[in-house]
Design an enzyme around this catalytic site. Structure first.
Site, short mmCIF file in Angstrom:
data_model
loop_
_atom_site.label_atom_id
_atom_site.label_comp_id
_atom_site.label_asym_id
_atom_site.label_seq_id
_atom_site.Cartn_x
_atom_site.Cartn_y
_atom_site.Cartn_z
CG ASP A 67 61.71 81.12 -29.90
OD1 ASP A 67 60.96 81.14 -29.05
OD2 ASP A 67 61.20 81.37 -30.96
CG ASN A 134 55.74 78.77 -18.74
OD1 ASN A 134 55.55 79.52 -19.83
ND2 ASN A 134 56.48 77.89 -18.73
CG HIS A 136 57.25 80.57 -22.43
ND1 HIS A 136 56.86 79.43 -22.29
CD2 HIS A 136 57.15 80.91 -23.97
CE1 HIS A 136 56.35 78.67 -23.50
NE2 HIS A 136 56.58 79.61 -24.43
CD GLU A 141 60.06 77.76 -20.32
OE1 GLU A 141 60.24 76.88 -21.30
OE2 GLU A 141 58.96 78.23 -19.94
C1 GLP Z 1 56.71 78.57 -28.04
C2 GLP Z 1 57.41 79.78 -28.69
C3 GLP Z 1 56.99 81.30 -27.91
C4 GLP Z 1 55.34 81.40 -28.10
C5 GLP Z 1 54.75 80.21 -27.27
C6 GLP Z 1 53.15 80.08 -27.28
O1 GLP Z 1 57.23 78.29 -26.95
N1 GLP Z 1 58.92 79.70 -28.18
O2 GLP Z 1 57.22 82.19 -28.80
O3 GLP Z 1 54.76 82.61 -27.93
O4 GLP Z 1 55.08 78.86 -27.50
O5 GLP Z 1 52.86 79.47 -28.44
P1 GLP Z 1 51.30 79.40 -28.70
O6 GLP Z 1 50.91 80.54 -29.78
O7 GLP Z 1 51.13 78.13 -30.00
O8 GLP Z 1 50.32 79.13 -27.64
#
Ligand code: GLP
Length: 242
Positions: A67, A134, A136, A141
C-alpha cells in the site's frame, strides 16, 4: 492458520526474518510481498544484517509493497516508499521492487496496473503482513470486501490517528490510500502475519477466534491454506495456541 507465539517482539522479529530468509534461500519466495509500519522495522533490520553478513541475497527477488498513501510523493519521508527505501531498498539490491504510486494522476488506473503487474510477475509467493489495531491488513479497513483487489480506499479515523506519528510538523495524514485488496493478499501462495504488543491482541482474537467477517479484514486469512501467524505473548494474550 498456524500460530507461533514468541516471548517478545524481538524474538518474533528474529523468527520472521529467519522464516523469510529461508523461503528466499530455498527459492520459495521469488516474488515477495512486503509491509510497512512499525512491526516490520525489526524484521527488515535483521534481513539487512543477513545480507551484510553474506548469508542472504535478494538479487533475484521481486518485491511488491501492500500500500501507499494517496497524494504524497515518494520523496516525502512519511511515504511508505521513503520508509522502504530507508529500511531496505537503499541497502539491499532486489531484482525489482514495486509500490503503488501515491501521486498517480489516475489512481484507479494505477490500481489496476499494479494488480496486473503482480499477476505478470507470477503472483506473490510469500506475503508479509502486519495488522492494524482495527484488524486491517494493508489498508483494507473494516467493511472491505473479501473479494477486493488493488484500489483506492478511504482511511478510517482510527488508522489516521494510529499513523499520525509518521506525519510530523502538523502534516495531515492523507484521507485515502492505494492498497492491494483482500483478494490480492489472499492470492499469495503463503502469508506470514506478524503481530506484537497488547494493542494487537483484540485484532488477533477477532481475526482468528470469531467467524470470518468483513468487520475484521484479517479474518479473511482463516480461509487461506498456508497462513502463518507469528505473535509475541502480548499480542497473543487473547488467543490460545492451536
Ligand atoms: C498501516 C499499514 C499496515 C500495517 C498497519 C500496522 O496502516 N498500512 O500494512 O500492518 O499500519 O502497523 P504497525 O506495525 O505500525 O502496528
Amino acid at each position: 492458520m498456524k500460530l507461533h507465539i514468541f516471548k517478545d517482539a524481538d524474538a518474533a522479529a528474529q523468527a520472521a526474518a529467519d522464516f523469510i530468509a529461508d523461503r528466499i534461500s530455498t527459492g520459495n519466495a521469488k516474488v515477495l510481498g512486503l509491509a510497512t509500519g512499525k512491526t516490520p522495522i525489526g524484521i527488515y533490520d535483521l534481513l539487512r544484517q543477513k545480507v551484510a553478513a553474506g548469508q542472504l541475497s535478494f538479487s533475484d527477488v521481486t518485491a511488491f509493497n501492500l500500500d501507499e498513501y494517496l497524494g504524497i510523493s515518494a520523496d516525502n519521508p512519511a511515504s511508505f516508499a521513503a520508509f522502504m527505501q530507508q529500511r531496505l531498498f537503499d541497502h539491499v539490491p532486489f531484482l525489482a521492487h514495486h509500490i503503488p504510486d501515491g501521486t498517480a494522476a489516475d489512481p484507479n488506473a494505477e490500481a489496476l496496473a499494479y494488480e496486473a503487474r503482480i499477476k505478470a510477475a507470477g503472483g506473490i509467493d510469500l506475503q508479509l503482513l502486519g495488522i492494524g489495531r482495527n484488524g486491517h491488513i494493508g489498508f483494507n479497513e473494516p467493511g472491505a470486501a473479501f473479494d477486493s483487489v488493488t484500489r483506492v480506499v478511504d482511511l478510517s479515523e482510527s488508522t489516521r490517528i494510529a499513523n499520525a506519528s509518521d506525519f510530523p510538523d502538523g502534516q495531515q495524514v492523507p484521507q485515502q490510500a492505494l492498497t492491494m485488496g483482500i483478494a490480492s493478499i489472499m492470492n499469495a501462495r503463503q502469508i506470514l502475519l506478524v503481530a506484537t504488543g497488547e494493542a494487537k491482541a483484540e485484532a488477533l482474537r477477532a481475526a482468528f477466534r470469531d467467524s470470518a467477517s468483513p468487520d475484521c479484514p484479517a479474518s479473511a486469512l482463516q480461509a487461506h491454506e498456508d497462513a502463518v501467524v507469528f505473535a509475541d505473548k502480548a499480542a497473543a494474550e487473547k488467543l490460545s495456541s492451536d
